[in-house]
Design a protein around this motif. Structure first.
Motif, short mmCIF file in Angstrom:
data_model
loop_
_atom_site.label_atom_id
_atom_site.label_comp_id
_atom_site.label_asym_id
_atom_site.label_seq_id
_atom_site.Cartn_x
_atom_site.Cartn_y
_atom_site.Cartn_z
N LYS A 142 -7.53 51.16 -104.33
CA LYS A 142 -7.23 51.57 -105.71
C LYS A 142 -7.49 53.05 -105.97
O LYS A 142 -6.88 53.66 -106.84
N ASP B 202 -5.57 43.99 -105.23
CA ASP B 202 -6.72 43.80 -106.12
C ASP B 202 -6.50 42.50 -106.90
O ASP B 202 -5.40 42.27 -107.43
N SER B 203 -7.54 41.66 -106.99
CA SER B 203 -7.32 40.31 -107.52
C SER B 203 -6.83 40.33 -108.97
O SER B 203 -5.95 39.53 -109.34
N GLU B 204 -7.36 41.26 -109.79
CA GLU B 204 -6.95 41.31 -111.20
C GLU B 204 -5.47 41.69 -111.31
O GLU B 204 -4.72 41.13 -112.11
N ASN C 252 -15.88 50.17 -111.13
CA ASN C 252 -14.79 49.40 -110.52
C ASN C 252 -13.78 48.97 -111.59
O ASN C 252 -12.58 49.15 -111.42
N GLU D 299 -9.95 50.11 -112.21
CA GLU D 299 -8.90 49.09 -112.33
C GLU D 299 -8.07 49.25 -113.60
O GLU D 299 -6.88 48.90 -113.63
MG MG Z 1 -10.71 43.83 -108.53
#
Ligand code: MG
Ligand code: NAD
Length: 381
Positions: A122, A147-149, A214, A218
């Protein structure tokens, strides 16, 4: 058959990517493998997946690795090696799993070579979002989130019209210190900060989760990936990390993506989308077992890192570069025991205060600002 270059291969995302590739030998082939200095992990996966290109951080590491391999790939080192792997001729998609802004040049080189990007790194999008997204448009490649989000948001947007989106809601676990007040953060140790309640990840992102930088990174990542205004990106604390993020639409409908926390899900989806494939060992979600999900406000006074990221994002231009570089340098100092936990956000805020924004920085300007900010923080520690 999809051919994959993996840069940052021995880390948390790197190893899980190898696992995903190995589980689908009929669909994926590892073409290039670039790592830093973990020779043990590199030896194991290179011998198992036999990539054609191998790159290590430097010549010493490479010399240690060579006699341990069961075949002879093409060898590279350093930034040139990362770029060689990212642009390997037969590669279709590059998984960017290095940590930090070091990923920027290889990512841009890959895009210019027409490769699709599965982006875990990221920091690249934070430090130079305008350059990366412009290059993606110009070269007609896809930029898919790992990235999971962001994977969750991407999945929630499937089949939807962009103009119907009213807001993106990023969920945040709160990291290792979520139950501490600001006063209690004085004097916390590196070991305490590294103990994340829900995810096992590399050191830098685990510290970023504890500071909330973080989530800040994001927010900026979401702005660039989904071309959405900062006013329409909301962060909500959700301690279970079951809802990975949400999208709200004009009609007040909200789409969410759920699952047990396991990064192999989003890694695989970035490689297989729009198809869905099985993953062995991925635990299915059982909501009866979980019972209750919690949500709370992400207070910008409790989490100055989140406030700073919104400020940097809104200031735009070179300010996110400063935020990212200062954070990387400060996290390194904290991990080395040279500064206290709360110094991280203080250092980032100071770096931002003294910076005069350049509206549309070139690659050279970004690299120069990145270097200058790190040097200043190193000297001032
Ligand atoms: Mg994440
Ligand atoms: P990590 O520290 O576990 O791994 C980083 C990898 O990058 C290692 O293989 C390291 O050797 C390599 N590397 C670093 N500098 C290098 C250099 N100069 N040359 C070559 N290789 C180099 O980190 P991670 O947790 O896997 O995170 C990687 C990226 O993915 C980060 O940007 C992080 O924010 C993002 N991410 C990670 C997770 C996670 O669950 N771990 C989740 C979402 C996003």
């Amino acid at each position: 058959m999809k051919r994959i270059s993996l840069i940052g291969a021995t880390g948390s995302i790197g190893v899980q990517t190898c696992d995903v590739i190995e589980q689908h030998p009929d669909l994926f082939e590892l073409e290039a493998y670039a790592f830093g200095s973990n020779v043990d992990v590199a030896e194991e996966w290179i011998n198992r997946l036999r990539p054609k290109y191998v790159s290590a951080k430097n010549i010493e590491v490479l010399e240690q690795l060579k006699p341990r391999l069961t075949y002879e790939p093409l060898f590279f080192i350093g930034l040139e090696g990362l770029i060689a792997c990212a642009t390997a001729e037969r590669t279709d998609v590059v998984v960017t799993a290095v940590v930090g802004a070091v990923g920027l040049e290889p990512t841009l080189a890959a895009i210019e070579a027409g490769k699709d990007i599965a982006l875990a790194n990221k920091e690249t999008l934070v430090t130079a979002g305008h350059l990366v997204t412009e290059a993606v448009k110009k070269h007609g490649v896809s930029l898919l989130p790992v990235d999971s989000e962001h994977s969750a948001i991407y999945q929630c947007l499937n089949g939807e019209r962009r103009e119907d989106v009213s807001k993106i809601i990023l969920t945040a676990s709160g990291g290792s210190f979520r139950d501490k007040s600001r006063e209690e953060l004085e004097g916390v140790t590196v070991a305490e900060a590294l103990a994340h309640p829900n995810w096992s990840m590399g050191a830098k992102i685990t510290i970023d989760s504890a500071t909330m930088f973080n989530k800040g990174l994001e927010v900026i990542e979401a702005h660039w990936l989904f071309d959405i205004d900062y006013n329409d990106i909301e962060v909500v604390l959700h301690r279970e990390s079951i809802i990975h993020s949400m999208v709200e639409f004009k009609d007040a409908a909200v789409m969410a993506q759920l699952g047990n926390p396991d990064m192999r899900g989003p890694i695989l989806y970035a490689l297989s989308a729009p198809k869905r494939l099985e993953i062995e060992g991925n635990k299915r979600l059982n909501l009866r077992e979980i019972g209750t999900l919690h949500f709370a406000e992400a207070d910008l006074t409790r989490y100055p890192a989140l406030r700073l990221a919104y400020e940097a994002g809104r200031a735009g231009g070179s300010m996110p570069t400063v935020l990212n570089a200062a954070n990387e340098a400060a996290v390194e100092l904290f991990l080395n025991g040279e500064i206290a936990f709360l110094d991280i956000e203080r250092i980032v805020e100071q770096a931002m205060e003294t910076h005069t924004v350049i509206a549309e920085p070139t690659l050279e300007e970004i690299l120069q600002i990145d270097r200058a900010v790190r040097e200043q923080i190193q000297q001032g520690k």
